[in-house]
Design a protein around this motif. Structure first.
Motif, mmCIF file in Angstrom:
data_model
loop_
_atom_site.group_PDB
_atom_site.id
_atom_site.type_symbol
_atom_site.label_atom_id
_atom_site.label_comp_id
_atom_site.label_asym_id
_atom_site.label_seq_id
_atom_site.Cartn_x
_atom_site.Cartn_y
_atom_site.Cartn_z
ATOM 1 N N THR A 5 0.847 -1.206 0.000
ATOM 2 C CA THR A 5 0.000 0.000 0.000
ATOM 3 C C THR A 5 0.874 1.245 0.000
ATOM 4 O O THR A 5 0.565 2.225 -0.660
ATOM 5 C CB THR A 5 -0.947 0.030 1.223
ATOM 6 N N ASP A 6 1.969 1.171 0.742
ATOM 7 C CA ASP A 6 2.883 2.303 0.757
ATOM 8 C C ASP A 6 3.368 2.634 -0.654
ATOM 9 O O ASP A 6 3.397 3.782 -1.061
ATOM 10 C CB ASP A 6 4.103 1.982 1.629
ATOM 11 N N THR A 9 0.595 4.211 -2.808
ATOM 12 C CA THR A 9 0.267 5.599 -2.475
ATOM 13 C C THR A 9 1.406 6.512 -2.874
ATOM 14 O O THR A 9 1.185 7.619 -3.320
ATOM 15 C CB THR A 9 0.003 5.775 -0.971
ATOM 16 N N LYS A 10 2.630 6.001 -2.734
ATOM 17 C CA LYS A 10 3.754 6.839 -3.114
ATOM 18 C C LYS A 10 3.706 7.143 -4.597
ATOM 19 O O LYS A 10 3.858 8.280 -5.015
ATOM 20 C CB LYS A 10 5.055 6.140 -2.754
ATOM 21 N N SER A 12 1.115 7.091 -6.487
ATOM 22 C CA SER A 12 -0.020 7.931 -6.843
ATOM 23 C C SER A 12 0.278 9.383 -6.498
ATOM 24 O O SER A 12 -0.083 10.291 -7.230
ATOM 25 C CB SER A 12 -1.295 7.450 -6.145
ATOM 26 N N SER A 13 0.959 9.587 -5.372
ATOM 27 C CA SER A 13 1.241 10.969 -5.013
ATOM 28 C C SER A 13 2.289 11.550 -5.949
ATOM 29 O O SER A 13 2.227 12.701 -6.343
ATOM 30 C CB SER A 13 1.708 11.061 -3.561
ATOM 31 N N ARG A 16 0.535 12.467 -9.074
ATOM 32 C CA ARG A 16 -0.208 13.719 -8.962
ATOM 33 C C ARG A 16 0.716 14.913 -9.101
ATOM 34 O O ARG A 16 0.438 15.866 -9.791
ATOM 35 C CB ARG A 16 -0.923 13.788 -7.603
ATOM 36 N N ARG A 202 2.597 25.258 4.734
ATOM 37 C CA ARG A 202 1.521 24.316 4.963
ATOM 38 C C ARG A 202 0.294 25.033 5.514
ATOM 39 O O ARG A 202 -0.838 24.716 5.176
ATOM 40 C CB ARG A 202 2.000 23.247 5.932
ATOM 41 N N GLU A 329 -10.234 13.305 -10.583
ATOM 42 C CA GLU A 329 -9.475 12.807 -9.441
ATOM 43 C C GLU A 329 -10.374 12.551 -8.242
ATOM 44 O O GLU A 329 -10.135 11.661 -7.454
ATOM 45 C CB GLU A 329 -8.426 13.865 -9.073
ATOM 46 N N THR B 89 -3.419 16.451 2.193
ATOM 47 C CA THR B 89 -3.398 15.001 2.325
ATOM 48 C C THR B 89 -3.798 14.582 3.739
ATOM 49 O O THR B 89 -3.907 15.407 4.641
ATOM 50 C CB THR B 89 -1.999 14.439 2.047
ATOM 51 N N GLU B 91 -2.064 12.881 5.870
ATOM 52 C CA GLU B 91 -0.992 13.179 6.832
ATOM 53 C C GLU B 91 -1.013 14.661 7.200
ATOM 54 O O GLU B 91 -0.933 15.025 8.370
ATOM 55 C CB GLU B 91 0.360 12.787 6.222
ATOM 56 N N GLU B 92 -1.142 15.521 6.191
ATOM 57 C CA GLU B 92 -1.130 16.963 6.454
ATOM 58 C C GLU B 92 -2.280 17.365 7.362
ATOM 59 O O GLU B 92 -2.146 18.223 8.224
ATOM 60 C CB GLU B 92 -1.184 17.744 5.139
ATOM 61 N N ALA B 128 -4.432 5.748 3.246
ATOM 62 C CA ALA B 128 -3.082 6.132 2.840
ATOM 63 C C ALA B 128 -2.793 7.570 3.219
ATOM 64 O O ALA B 128 -3.631 8.443 2.988
ATOM 65 C CB ALA B 128 -2.930 5.957 1.334
ATOM 66 N N ASP B 130 -0.914 9.770 1.962
ATOM 67 C CA ASP B 130 -0.598 10.746 0.907
ATOM 68 C C ASP B 130 -1.792 11.133 0.052
ATOM 69 O O ASP B 130 -1.655 11.873 -0.908
ATOM 70 C CB ASP B 130 0.490 10.175 -0.008
ATOM 71 N N VAL B 131 -2.956 10.593 0.380
ATOM 72 C CA VAL B 131 -4.133 10.876 -0.446
ATOM 73 C C VAL B 131 -4.780 12.171 0.031
ATOM 74 O O VAL B 131 -4.897 12.392 1.232
ATOM 75 C CB VAL B 131 -5.135 9.704 -0.332
ATOM 76 N N PRO B 132 -5.178 13.043 -0.918
ATOM 77 C CA PRO B 132 -5.899 14.243 -0.478
ATOM 78 C C PRO B 132 -7.232 13.841 0.158
ATOM 79 O O PRO B 132 -7.902 12.929 -0.316
ATOM 80 C CB PRO B 132 -6.131 15.037 -1.759
#
Lengths: 330, 495
Positions: A5-6, A9-10, A12-13, A16, A202, A329, B89, B91-92, B128, B130-132
């Motif tokens: 899964t890691d 997701t990596k 996919s990010s 993006r 952020r 998305e 995301t 995490e954020e 996950a 890293d997903v928004p």
């Protein structure tokens, strides 16, 4: 299992990230490609000197767009940027004309720009009015102040090193490009880092994405906003210095309507006017898409109105493509 | 909390209220809208200060000046409207406001690890980091918010209607998580209108009515009726009123209708004088079907008849003209115009009677609206009052009044009782019964099975985009309905 899964997701990010940057970048390449395929302008367009002059022309819009990127990501807007540039450039001219050292002029311009931005930010947070209204008011105030200062004329100033900042052929020659261009590149890189890798960056995203949630999480939203507008003002001040450098005089009527170019650059680069989205690289690409279009169109001998129409279309196409991508998305 | 009172001007929202919470317990805070629950949790979380009274947290005096201070002391509220930044995301969002940094730069790797750790702690490692957040389901978003609270080392979690937008499976997962958190020593204040759920989840309960304590105790020792009685303050003889009504001819018939967002075509007919319930999980296609019926989503296939007349599959205007009325499940976003008045909202879909030469006769309209306010028992001072100042239940009454004002003969009601207080709910059931007795046809979508069983004549079940079953209400019970909504089949051995 966990690793898998890691991994997904990596990727996919990463995908993006690539998609966010590649889309506007392709647009820029397309613009360059189109003009380099036209035989009449090909050799003139593709010359290094031409790229250099496009870059020089872009510095003023680019610097202001850096600040505007922060403002737009935070869900705000700053309409006063062009007036701020004009006022700051007049301040620079005024100080140098008064016989004071040029560095004081540069400092004065930057301080003026920041002050205008900080006033914007303070008014927005203390009066709780939408940024559109406050900065619309400031658009008039700053422009008027510039004309007042210049007594409705241009402010002449002796030629100093400040004018070299935007020189075509820089001194010393090993710089290759005008110092202004280098400054733009350095600041863009720095701001990209600030936006991605610091708490401030952020928090800018958090405010634009959901201000109530940001406040709930203990982010000082008011203070952050004042800083954002102050930062935008500081960049306008620098932009004003560059404006003066290029014109060699302080002209209070310069850069009328430029705020729309600056906003357009950010939006073409993926910034969302409802906040939460945008990037420095995207905005810079937006600046260059417009600059190359202007440059190419001029070489083709197209009249000004054609350029305006093309850029208008580009804004609509770029943003609707972005919207489609966003929807797919979600 | 001891002797908490809070006054807003002359109105006393809380009057000498006591509330105590033990470590590691789930304590249900019950009461109708306006009973003072929200005021109490606002005081607990630090959003407002009590006029009188004291609070103690783990033996020490506790008087937070702001929600932020409350959170720092370990009290977090999971609100009905989720407080997340959709573009950022997972995490954020989890780390928001508590970012870790070194030399001014974020420690992204460490923060990501921490976020994963917290997600594992709440047994949702599949989310996950890293997903928004906007790409997550409502249930997953809630988990993210709970994770954030846990990261702040929350000792007390206040959950305000946590299940109102969750489907059955997600609810059970949430309940499991609540049990787990309980085991870890977290105390939970649980607020919900779904009393059956409360019975499942909570160890103890406290009921507020009109700003006063009216009862508290162990959950096992009280019946559902007992709770309702405490909340309402009088004996509710019949929760679901049934009036004699006759099922008449077909009012609305869909034949192989398929809207843009539907996964399969659906044929269903609805009779005059009938209440037809639509059950199904969130995402099972019931709302999509309703939207297609009303023309909010375009239909490219199928036939729609109103009475005997086949009507063109265009937008809502034509349907309204043919007597169809639609009540949206999203009251704030779509159902009402929040900035406008009661009068505007009631008459928006039918302004013609008050229009002369294109001008609105506002006096005439106000008189008519006043009649509606009385008839529907809407607690509003005047027709000009903004609907934002009304409670959820009264807003829903305004939305219903609009359908009746537009003289709808076929009512499509999507979750009409969601998020409204018990008395308003009973009122809505009463009206539905009366309307059916008058010969109106009602299509009633609900996630709350007891009310479907209590109110409807027939119940249709949607499962994964398909119409799975339609049966008279006498052939359903709660188990078979649950089975049908979660599996698409009624399990063997029922009826």
């Amino acid at each position: 299992m966990k690793d898998m899964t890691d991994q997904t997701t990596k990727t996919s990010s990463r995908f993006r990230f690539v998609a966010n940057i590649v889309a506007p970048f392709l647009g820029l390449l397309l613009v360059i490609l189109i003009f380099s395929l036209v035989p009449e302008v090909q050799d003139r367009f593709l010359r290094a000197g031409n790229f250099k002059s496009v870059a020089t022309q872009s510095v003023i819009v680019a610097l202001a767009a850096l600040g505007m990127t922060f403002v737009i990501i935070s869900g705000g807007i700053d309409l006063s940027v062009a007036s701020n540039i004009a006022l700051s450039s007049c301040i620079v001219a005024f100080i140098i004309n008064a016989g004071l050292p040029p560095w004081l002029g540069v400092l004065g311009g930057m301080l003026t720009g920041s002050a205008i931005g900080l006033i914007n930010g303070s008014l927005i947070t203390s009066l709780r009015l939408v940024p559109f209204i406050i900065t619309l008011g400031m658009l008039g105030i700053a422009r008027g102040a510039a004309k007042w200062l210049a007594e409705n004329q241009k402010i002449d100033a002796p030629i100093t090193w400040v004018n070299d900042l935007m020189a075509r052929s820089p001194q010393p020659p090993w710089l290759l490009m005008a110092p202004g261009i280098w400054l733009m590149i350095l600041l863009a890189a720095a701001m990209a880092v600030v936006l991605r890798f610091t708490m401030f960056g952020r928090h800018v995203f958090a405010i634009g994405s959901n201000e109530a949630a940001a406040r709930l999480c203990g982010i000082r939203t008011r203070r952050t906003k004042v800083i954002i507008y102050g930062l935008a003002g500081l960049f306008c001040g620098m932009s004003g210095v560059m404006q003066f450098s290029r014109l060699t005089v302080g002209d209070p009527t310069v850069a009328v309507g430029l705020e729309l170019d600056i906003i357009a650059a950010v939006v073409i680069g993926g910034g969302s006017l409802s906040g939460g989205q945008g990037s420095i690289l995207g905005s810079m690409i937006g600046v260059f898409i417009m600059a190359f279009l202007r440059n190419g169109s001029t070489m083709m001998g197209w009249p000004n109105y054609i350029q305006e129409i093309i850029i208008g279309f580009i804004i609509i196409v770029a943003v609707s493509l972005d919207q489609i991508r966003y929807r797919r998305e979600t | 909390m001891k002797g908490i009172s809070k006054s807003f001007g002359a109105t006393r929202a809380l009057d000498d209220v006591h509330f105590d919470l033990k470590r590691g317990e789930v304590h249900a805070l019950l009461g109708e809208n306006g009973a003072g629950k929200s005021t109490l949790i606002k005081i607990m979380s630090g959003a407002i200060r009590p006029t009188r009274g004291t609070m103690n947290l783990e033996g020490a005096k506790y008087s937070p000046a702001s929600p932020l201070e409350g959170r720092k002391m370990g009290i977090s509220v999971i609100y009905q409207e989720l407080n997340l930044a959709p573009h950022m995301t997972v995490e954020e969002n989890i780390m928001l406001g508590q970012e870790w940094k070194a030399c001014g730069f974020l420690r992204r790797k460490k923060m990501r690890q921490k976020a994963c750790e917290v997600l594992r702690l709440v047994s949702h490692p599949e989310i996950a980091p890293d997903v928004p957040v906007r790409r997550l389901s409502v249930a997953a978003r809630q988990i993210v918010e709970i994770s954030r609270a846990l990261l702040e080392k929350a000792k007390i979690l206040i959950m305000d209607e946590p299940t109102s937008s969750l489907s059955g499976e997600d609810r059970h997962r949430l309940f499991r998580l609540i049990k787990q958190l309980k085991g870890q020593g977290v105390s939970i204040v649980y607020i919900s209108h779904f009393l059956e759920e409360v019975q499942q989840v909570a160890d103890r309960f406290s009921v507020l009515r009109d700003g006063k304590n009216v009862g508290s105790g162990q959950m096992e020792e009280i019946s559902l009726d007992g709770i309702i009685q405490l909340m309402v303050g009088k004996k509710v003889r019949e929760v679901f009123p049934r009036l004699p009504h006759e099922v008449g001819p077909v009012a609305l018939a869909a034949f192989r209708l398929r809207g843009k967002r539907m996964q399969a075509e659906v044929s269903l007919s609805l009779h005059h004088g009938e209440i037809l319930g639509l059950a199904g999980l969130v995402g099972s296609g019931r709302t999509e079907f309703l939207r297609a019926l009303f023309g909010l989503d375009a239909c490219h296939e199928g036939v729609l008849r109103i009475g005997k007349e086949e009507i063109a599959l265009t937008g809502p205007r034509l349907r309204i003209d043919h007597g169809i009325g639609f009540l949206s499940e999203d009251r704030q976003g779509e159902g009402l115009s929040p900035g406008q008045s009661v009068a505007d909202n009631i008459t928006l879909s039918r302004l013609a009677p008050y229009s002369r030469f294109g001008f609105l006769r506002l006096g005439l309209r106000n008189k008519e609206v006043e009649r509606w306010i009385q008839r529907m028992k809407i607690k509003a001072q005047s027709p000009g009052q903004s609907i934002l100042t009304l409670s959820g239940g009264n807003q829903q009454k305004v939305a219903l009044a609009r359908l009746l004002h537009q003289e709808a003969k076929v009512l499509l009601l999507d979750e009409p009782t969601r998020g409204i207080d018990i008395l308003s709910k009973l009122q809505v059931y009463q009206w539905m019964a009366e309307l059916a007795a008058q010969g109106k046809a009602i299509l009633f979508v609900s996630s709350y099975l007891p009310e479907l069983l209590g109110v409807c004549d027939r119940i249709a079940v949607f499962y994964r985009g398909q119409l799975a079953e339609v049966r008279p209400v006498s052939e359903w019970n709660e188990q078979s309905l649950t089975a049908a909504t979660t599996t698409g089949r009624t399990s063997a051995g029922l009826h």
